[in-house]
Design an enzyme around this catalytic site. Structure first.
Site, PDB file in Angstrom:
ATOM      1  N   THR A   1      17.476  26.504  47.479  1.00 56.45           N
ATOM      2  CA  THR A   1      18.495  26.395  48.175  1.00 56.45           C
ATOM      3  C   THR A   1      18.901  25.364  48.475  1.00 56.45           C
ATOM      4  O   THR A   1      18.411  23.656  48.208  1.00 56.45           O
ATOM      5  CB  THR A   1      17.863  26.201  49.800  1.00 56.45           C
ATOM      6  OG1 THR A   1      17.037  25.537  49.652  1.00 56.45           O
ATOM      7  CG2 THR A   1      16.874  27.831  49.537  1.00 56.45           C
ATOM      8  N   HIS A   2      20.320  24.948  48.883  1.00 55.41           N
ATOM      9  CA  HIS A   2      20.886  23.788  48.470  1.00 55.41           C
ATOM     10  C   HIS A   2      21.309  23.361  46.990  1.00 55.41           C
ATOM     11  O   HIS A   2      21.080  21.921  46.810  1.00 55.41           O
ATOM     12  CB  HIS A   2      21.044  23.117  49.566  1.00 55.41           C
ATOM     13  CG  HIS A   2      21.121  23.312  50.824  1.00 55.41           C
ATOM     14  ND1 HIS A   2      21.995  23.721  51.461  1.00 55.41           N
ATOM     15  CD2 HIS A   2      19.546  24.148  51.536  1.00 55.41           C
ATOM     16  CE1 HIS A   2      21.558  24.214  53.331  1.00 55.41           C
ATOM     17  NE2 HIS A   2      20.134  24.437  53.365  1.00 55.41           N
TER      18      HIS A   2
ATOM     19  N   LYS B   1      21.982  17.680  19.409  1.00 55.05           N
ATOM     20  CA  LYS B   1      23.187  18.770  20.378  1.00 55.05           C
ATOM     21  C   LYS B   1      22.597  20.177  19.804  1.00 55.05           C
ATOM     22  O   LYS B   1      23.024  20.408  18.939  1.00 55.05           O
ATOM     23  CB  LYS B   1      24.179  18.563  20.634  1.00 55.05           C
ATOM     24  CG  LYS B   1      24.724  17.039  21.344  1.00 55.05           C
ATOM     25  CD  LYS B   1      23.916  16.289  22.773  1.00 55.05           C
ATOM     26  CE  LYS B   1      25.768  17.862  23.385  1.00 55.05           C
ATOM     27  NZ  LYS B   1      25.716  17.641  24.071  1.00 55.05           N
TER      28      LYS B   1
ATOM     29  N   LYS C   1      48.113  47.161  31.614  1.00 57.35           N
ATOM     30  CA  LYS C   1      47.229  47.988  30.676  1.00 57.35           C
ATOM     31  C   LYS C   1      46.240  46.664  29.972  1.00 57.35           C
ATOM     32  O   LYS C   1      45.162  46.270  29.881  1.00 57.35           O
ATOM     33  CB  LYS C   1      47.599  49.151  29.709  1.00 57.35           C
ATOM     34  CG  LYS C   1      48.211  50.145  29.926  1.00 57.35           C
ATOM     35  CD  LYS C   1      48.824  50.541  29.116  1.00 57.35           C
ATOM     36  CE  LYS C   1      49.682  51.718  29.648  1.00 57.35           C
ATOM     37  NZ  LYS C   1      50.613  51.456  31.100  1.00 57.35           N
TER      38      LYS C   1
ATOM     39  N   SER D   1      26.905  20.513  18.058  1.00 58.45           N
ATOM     40  CA  SER D   1      28.441  19.555  17.951  1.00 58.45           C
ATOM     41  C   SER D   1      28.777  19.112  16.250  1.00 58.45           C
ATOM     42  O   SER D   1      27.650  18.753  15.899  1.00 58.45           O
ATOM     43  CB  SER D   1      27.883  18.842  19.251  1.00 58.45           C
ATOM     44  OG  SER D   1      28.419  17.367  18.646  1.00 58.45           O
TER      45      SER D   1
ATOM     46  N   SER E   1      55.683  48.254  24.063  1.00 54.50           N
ATOM     47  CA  SER E   1      54.438  47.807  25.242  1.00 54.50           C
ATOM     48  C   SER E   1      53.177  48.621  23.953  1.00 54.50           C
ATOM     49  O   SER E   1      51.830  48.820  24.000  1.00 54.50           O
ATOM     50  CB  SER E   1      53.595  49.070  26.144  1.00 54.50           C
ATOM     51  OG  SER E   1      54.519  49.831  26.110  1.00 54.50           O
TER      52      SER E   1
ATOM     53  N   GLU F   1      28.120  29.490  28.457  1.00 51.61           N
ATOM     54  CA  GLU F   1      29.064  28.671  29.146  1.00 51.61           C
ATOM     55  C   GLU F   1      30.299  29.649  29.011  1.00 51.61           C
ATOM     56  O   GLU F   1      31.071  29.781  29.950  1.00 51.61           O
ATOM     57  CB  GLU F   1      28.969  27.712  28.168  1.00 51.61           C
ATOM     58  CG  GLU F   1      28.399  26.422  28.439  1.00 51.61           C
ATOM     59  CD  GLU F   1      28.717  25.607  27.633  1.00 51.61           C
ATOM     60  OE1 GLU F   1      28.668  24.222  28.365  1.00 51.61           O
ATOM     61  OE2 GLU F   1      28.700  25.488  26.151  1.00 51.61           O
TER      62      GLU F   1
ATOM     63  N   GLN G   1      53.715  49.811  33.215  1.00 54.26           N
ATOM     64  CA  GLN G   1      53.787  49.134  32.455  1.00 54.26           C
ATOM     65  C   GLN G   1      52.523  47.265  31.933  1.00 54.26           C
ATOM     66  O   GLN G   1      51.679  47.729  31.267  1.00 54.26           O
ATOM     67  CB  GLN G   1      54.625  48.807  30.860  1.00 54.26           C
ATOM     68  CG  GLN G   1      54.030  48.576  29.678  1.00 54.26           C
ATOM     69  CD  GLN G   1      55.511  49.236  29.038  1.00 54.26           C
ATOM     70  OE1 GLN G   1      56.007  49.725  28.830  1.00 54.26           O
ATOM     71  NE2 GLN G   1      56.525  47.915  28.737  1.00 54.26           N
TER      72      GLN G   1
ATOM     73  N   ASN H   1      23.787  23.291  21.982  1.00 52.92           N
ATOM     74  CA  ASN H   1      24.466  23.816  23.438  1.00 52.92           C
ATOM     75  C   ASN H   1      24.356  25.275  23.820  1.00 52.92           C
ATOM     76  O   ASN H   1      24.762  25.782  22.962  1.00 52.92           O
ATOM     77  CB  ASN H   1      26.066  23.335  22.849  1.00 52.92           C
ATOM     78  CG  ASN H   1      26.172  21.836  22.309  1.00 52.92           C
ATOM     79  OD1 ASN H   1      25.386  20.895  23.391  1.00 52.92           O
ATOM     80  ND2 ASN H   1      27.144  21.557  21.895  1.00 52.92           N
TER      81      ASN H   1
ATOM     82  N   TYR I   1      56.664  55.942  39.892  1.00 51.56           N
ATOM     83  CA  TYR I   1      57.257  55.097  38.774  1.00 51.56           C
ATOM     84  C   TYR I   1      57.779  53.739  39.383  1.00 51.56           C
ATOM     85  O   TYR I   1      58.596  53.765  39.363  1.00 51.56           O
ATOM     86  CB  TYR I   1      56.357  55.705  38.064  1.00 51.56           C
ATOM     87  CG  TYR I   1      56.361  54.641  36.553  1.00 51.56           C
ATOM     88  CD1 TYR I   1      54.861  54.878  35.800  1.00 51.56           C
ATOM     89  CD2 TYR I   1      57.265  54.855  35.969  1.00 51.56           C
ATOM     90  CE1 TYR I   1      55.204  54.225  35.077  1.00 51.56           C
ATOM     91  CE2 TYR I   1      57.463  54.071  34.859  1.00 51.56           C
ATOM     92  CZ  TYR I   1      55.853  53.580  34.538  1.00 51.56           C
ATOM     93  OH  TYR I   1      55.817  52.472  32.982  1.00 51.56           O
TER      94      TYR I   1
ATOM     95  N   ASN J   1      55.178  59.580  32.597  1.00 50.86           N
ATOM     96  CA  ASN J   1      55.105  59.259  33.882  1.00 50.86           C
ATOM     97  C   ASN J   1      53.417  59.900  34.325  1.00 50.86           C
ATOM     98  O   ASN J   1      52.237  58.748  34.320  1.00 50.86           O
ATOM     99  CB  ASN J   1      55.803  59.231  35.229  1.00 50.86           C
ATOM    100  CG  ASN J   1      57.040  58.580  35.123  1.00 50.86           C
ATOM    101  OD1 ASN J   1      57.167  57.988  34.253  1.00 50.86           O
ATOM    102  ND2 ASN J   1      58.076  58.845  35.359  1.00 50.86           N
TER     103      ASN J   1
HETATM  104  N1  ARG Z   1      54.742  52.338  29.043  1.00 50.99           N
HETATM  105  C1  ARG Z   1      54.720  53.173  30.040  1.00 50.99           C
HETATM  106  C2  ARG Z   1      53.585  52.406  30.646  1.00 50.99           C
HETATM  107  O1  ARG Z   1      53.234  52.540  30.099  1.00 50.99           O
HETATM  108  C3  ARG Z   1      55.081  54.795  30.013  1.00 50.99           C
HETATM  109  C4  ARG Z   1      55.864  55.463  31.383  1.00 50.99           C
HETATM  110  C5  ARG Z   1      57.073  54.929  30.784  1.00 50.99           C
HETATM  111  N2  ARG Z   1      57.751  55.729  31.731  1.00 50.99           N
HETATM  112  C6  ARG Z   1      59.139  55.821  31.485  1.00 50.99           C
HETATM  113  N3  ARG Z   1      59.953  56.322  33.307  1.00 50.99           N
HETATM  114  N4  ARG Z   1      60.062  54.552  31.326  1.00 50.99           N
HETATM  115  O2  ARG Z   1      54.006  52.635  32.055  1.00 50.99           O
END
Ligand code: ARG
Length: 474
Positions: free
Chosen positions: A156-157, A284, A326, A278, A24, A291, A323, A286, A318, A111
């Protein structure tokens, strides 16, 4: 290849595909500064509890600070084989300070570490958004002030309904965004909980002082339950939910800006710096910015759904699924930030076509309710007056005229209660200024609503600056 921090019980190395699949780092490297700050606090807590010596803590802190600087300056190599930001920093620490680095992870797990990092990130991000919401409302307030004499049809509407002040219309967005700010402020209370010391899920046997960690990291509470602390992402969902609602508001505003800038409406023109052309049609101009604000809202809602779905059947505590929290969180925060920022810059430059707005209030029988109200004031019941005004509208329509374009004689065919003061009663200004109920569009009401809003904003700004000062003092 870097040696893994957890490979003790493994007899073969991880498959390359698995490394790429589970990594990650591309996403969570963004948390590096929080991760380092959390680790520095953790060192101090360990030293205070005599789990490591003061000298060792000093070595670790110095190493962590160097790593933070290296990452900031781009002198840091990231690799899938080290999974995430936590392992990258710990592995690098061993290269920087040697064996002492092996003590850093005592009384901690990734964790509780990742829970802490997200909370710290979100605390900053939420404060940022609260500040941006103050700025955007300031701009809206100024726009409202400048347009206190601009009248346009209220709908309205999607049908012309009654004339309103453009200020009143803008102040409706002020209200929506105030509720958004309130929601973000409230969610800060649930973000402001320090999870470190929960370790993997059960807590830790080391005599660490969790309140000291909280103090060092500027949290006002510590989590009550270690299992909950590592498995809770409610605060992420709350953020996404507040962000989604805020995007609903920005998207509705966008929709109006798009409609209003069309030739069909012609109520506004966007500044050239905020519009695009455009590639084929030379004429145009835009409204791409509104948008895209409208379009990007979909991603934020999707990310809220992603998090709800991600969490809904996870057993405690956990799970690696988490993961995946994020990327949607970062994306939503970035989208919201950029939309708030661009509207704060664009709205003051809107070109308001006051005359076109006013003209639009003159056709479509927007004063029909006021004709009925006029008859009520002359003694007719509202139902009767409604029906009589309806007949007059029908008659006017058949003549291709507006109510105020009918002669007194034509009006009096329907009821002799109508006198020649009807014409002033039916002007857009009169129609607007008669709406004096609290929260209504009468000019004097809108002026006092704006004064109230100005005070509210200045209170919020003071509170924000005070909170910021408290943060920088820690
Ligand atoms: N990269 C993991 C996450 O974002 C960190 C925690 C990982 N914990 C584990 N026991 N593998 O959740």
């Amino acid at each position: 290849m870097a040696k893994k921090l957890w490979d003790g019980r493994f007899s073969e190395s991880t498959d390359k595909l698995v490394e790429a699949f589970t990594s990650s780092i591309d996403v969570d490297k963004r948390l590096y500064a929080y991760d380092v700050e959390g680790s520095i606090a953790h060192c101090r807590v360990l030293a205070r509890a005599a789990v490591i010596s003061q000298r060792e803590a000093k070595v670790l802190v110095r190493g962590l600070e160097k790593i933070k600087k290296d990452i900031k300056q781009g002198h840091f190599e990231f690799s899938d084989s080290l999974e995430d930001i936590h392992m990258h920093i710990e592995t690098r620490l061993a290269q920087v300070v040697g064996k002492t680095a092996e003590k850093l992870h005592t009384a901690r797990s990734r964790n509780d570490q990742v829970a802490l990092d997200i909370r710290m990130f979100l605390r900053d991000e939420t404060r940022n958004i609260i500040r941006r919401l103050i700025e955007l409302r300031q701009v809206i307030l100024e726009l409202a002030k400048r347009n206190i004499d601009t009248i346009l049809p209220g709908y309205t509407h999607m049908q012309r309904a009654q004339p309103v002040l453009l200020s009143h219309h803008f102040m409706a967005y002020f209200e929506m965004l105030s509720r958004d700010a309130q929601r973000f402020k409230d969610s800060l209370k649930r973000i402001d909980v320090m999870p470190l010391g929960s370790a993997a899920l059960a807590g830790t046997p080391y005599p660490i002082d969790r309140n000291y960690s909280a103090k060092l990291l500027g949290f006002s509470k510590v989590s009550e339950n270690s299992i909950d602390a590592v498995s809770d992402r409610d605060f992420v969902i709350e953020f996404l939910s507040a962000a989604s609602l805020c995007m609903v508001h920005l998207s509705r505003l966008s929709e109006e800006l798009i409609l209003w800038s069309s030739s069909e409406f012609g109520f506004i023109e966007l500044p050239d710096a905020f519009a695009t052309g455009s590639s084929i049609m030379p004429q145009k101009k835009n409204p791409d910015v509104p948008e895209l604000v409208r379009g990007k809202s979909g991603k934020v809602f999707g990310n809220l759904m992603a998090l709800l779905t991600l969490m809904k059947s996870l057993p405690l505590a956990y799970n690696r699924d988490m993961q995946e929290d994020k990327q949607p969180l970062f994306e939503a925060a970035d989208i919201l930030n950029s939309c708030l920022q661009i509207y704060t810059k664009m709205l003051p430059r809107l070109i308001i076509k006051k005359h076109a707005m006013y003209q639009a209030t003159l056709s479509g029988y927007l004063n029909a309710t006021d004709l009925a109200d006029y008859l009520v004031s002359r003694g007719m019941s509202f139902r009767q007056a409604h029906s009589c005004a309806g007949r007059i509208v029908e008659y006017a329509n058949s003549k291709g005229k507006e109510i105020h374009e009918l002669s007194l004689k034509e009006l009096q065919v329907h009821t002799t209660l109508i006198q020649d003061d009807i014409y002033t009663a039916l002007t857009p200004e009169e129609v607007v200024n008669r709406r004096t109920s609290a929260g209504g569009t009468a000019r004097k009401n809108v002026i006092s609503a704006m004064a109230k809003a100005r005070k509210k904003l200045s209170r919020e700004r003071t509170a924000f600056l005070r909170a910021k000062e408290a943060v920088s003092m820690r």
